[in-house]
Design a protein around this motif. Structure first.
Motif, PDB file in Angstrom:
ATOM      1  N   THR A 145     -43.558 -50.504 -34.701  1.00  0.00           N
ATOM      2  CA  THR A 145     -42.388 -50.768 -33.861  1.00  0.00           C
ATOM      3  C   THR A 145     -41.667 -52.027 -34.308  1.00  0.00           C
ATOM      4  O   THR A 145     -40.435 -52.070 -34.369  1.00  0.00           O
ATOM      5  N   GLY A 263     -37.207 -51.486 -28.208  1.00  0.00           N
ATOM      6  CA  GLY A 263     -38.255 -51.718 -29.187  1.00  0.00           C
ATOM      7  C   GLY A 263     -38.997 -53.019 -28.957  1.00  0.00           C
ATOM      8  O   GLY A 263     -40.206 -53.114 -29.198  1.00  0.00           O
ATOM      9  N   ASN A 266     -41.373 -52.437 -26.116  1.00  0.00           N
ATOM     10  CA  ASN A 266     -42.402 -51.543 -26.644  1.00  0.00           C
ATOM     11  C   ASN A 266     -43.423 -52.345 -27.441  1.00  0.00           C
ATOM     12  O   ASN A 266     -44.639 -52.171 -27.300  1.00  0.00           O
TER      13      ASN A 266
END
Length: 403
Positions: A145, A263, A266
């Motif tokens: 990620t 992101g 995440n």
């Protein structure tokens, strides 16, 4: 340091470099076609850029199950190194392209030989203690990620500093270095002689055998929907941000921030939710994350300011951090040992399919339902998948109790 921790640390770094290398081309692809490869018409540039970007995912979707099968036969580390060294060479060659079709062909070849991430997942899952699988999957996911988030940013900076072609040489060099480090430091206990004695099945037959496992179709669908839900609105987010912002001032900054904030959350939450899944179970985290992601997608259709959109995008990323790692943990749990790599290969194909169809379907539907409708549709799809997944898991628990 324990061996599994060394493997995890090295492969997390490799995952970062691979994903960064795959996304580094995004900010300047159209400029590279226009300034270095001789295209002049903007429409032609757009068409070539679309084909070139999608080419990698198309061939990756087709070939990942094959590499998964070979990984079960010859070992995960061998497939890891095949992919790492192969992609390093191909990406360097992209810097020597003189025609658009050269770049298209190389992107297709890159998709054919890709597979570093699923091989890394399979290797980490095979070498990590079962009570730490969730943490390991979350940590490995955070590396990928981070690469996907920072790749376009790094690519843009390097393009401004060195031009377009050197970026391919730099990226290939980093991938080569990551492969060398993996070759020297990553270890795997794999009995190739024992694997060779086992009957080998075709890719199609292997898929049929895996789909008999009730949980596998659910998990593959979850992987596809995650990518679809993430990417279907992405091409339209700058226009949505412009509508909410009401002016073109600092528009690029806000659009980029909205695109990356998911992101970022995440990256933060994936290891934390992975650690929590080791305590309360990956299936519970999966169900909670699916429901939470659905809840956070739908309000994005009704926000009135960019600030509100940022909040819901950030919270969406928090729940997304509990999806891919728990899917990988559950795949490992429900798949026979001699087909683990193959199942991860099919899962990688589902991911590539989501990457490929998300923007295409989203762009097509946006003309009828708008980006607001895409947010609602993606949320509803995740809710339906949540119900399906919970029923499949409940079915397994009931059969285990009866047994």
């Amino acid at each position: 340091m324990q061996r599994w921790k060394i493997n995890l640390a090295v492969l997390m770094g490799g995952n970062f470099l691979v994903m960064a290398g795959m996304t580094m081309i995004m900010p300047f692809l159209s400029l590279y076609l226009k300034k270095d490869l001789g295209l002049t018409d903007d429409h032609e540039v757009g068409l070539w850029a679309g084909f070139i970007f999608a080419a990698n995912f198309i061939t990756s979707f087709i070939f990942q199950p094959l590499w998964g099968k070979l990984s079960d036969k010859y070992g995960r580390k061998m497939m890891l190194l095949r992919s790492g060294f192969g992609m390093a060479i191909v990406i360097v060659l992209m810097g020597f392209a003189t025609e658009p079709w050269h770049l298209l062909a190389l992107r297709m070849l890159n998709g054919v030989i890709s597979g570093f991430s699923p091989a890394a997942v399979a290797l980490v899952s095979a070498t990590t203690p079962k009570n730490r699988i969730g943490f390991a999957m979350g940590t490995l996911q955070s590396g990928g990620t981070a690469g996907a988030i920072l790749g376009p940013f790094i690519g843009g900076l390097l393009a401004d500093s060195f031009g377009f072609r050197p970026i391919f040489y730099i990226t290939g060099s980093f991938l080569f270095l990551a492969s060398v480090v993996s070759w020297l430091l990553v270890q795997e206990s794999f009995d190739r002689n024992a694997a060779a004695l086992k009957a080998q099945t075709s890719v199609i037959k292997g898929l049929k055998e895996l789909l008999v496992i009730r949980q596998l179709p659910v998990l593959l669908t979850v992987t596809f929907l995650i990518q679809f839900a993430m990417l279907s609105p992405m091409p339209l987010i700058p226009l949505y941000v412009e509508k909410l912002h009401g002016t073109t001032e600092n528009l690029a900054f806000y659009a980029g921030f909205v695109g990356s904030v998911t992101g970022i959350s995440n990256l933060i939450c994936a290891p934390l939710l992975g650690r929590l899944s080791d305590r309360i179970g990956a299936s519970r985290i999966l169900i909670i994350s699916l429901a939470g992601a659905g809840v956070m997608l739908i309000p994005q259709a009704f926000v009135g300011t960019v600030g509100h959109l940022l909040i819901f995008r950030f919270l969406l990323g928090c729940f997304m951090g509990g999806l891919i790692p728990t899917v990988n943990s559950l795949i490992r749990k429900h798949t026979p040992d001699d087909m683990v790599s193959r199942s991860f290969g099919f899962n990688s194909s589902a991911l590539a399919l989501g990457n490929m169809l998300g923007p295409v379907v989203g762009g097509a539907l946006s003309g009828f339902i708008g980006i607001e409708g895409l947010f609602v549709l993606s949320g509803v799809l995740l809710f339906l998948t949540c119900i399906w997944a919970s029923r499949a898991i409940r079915y397994r628990k009931q059969t285990q109790v009866k047994a």
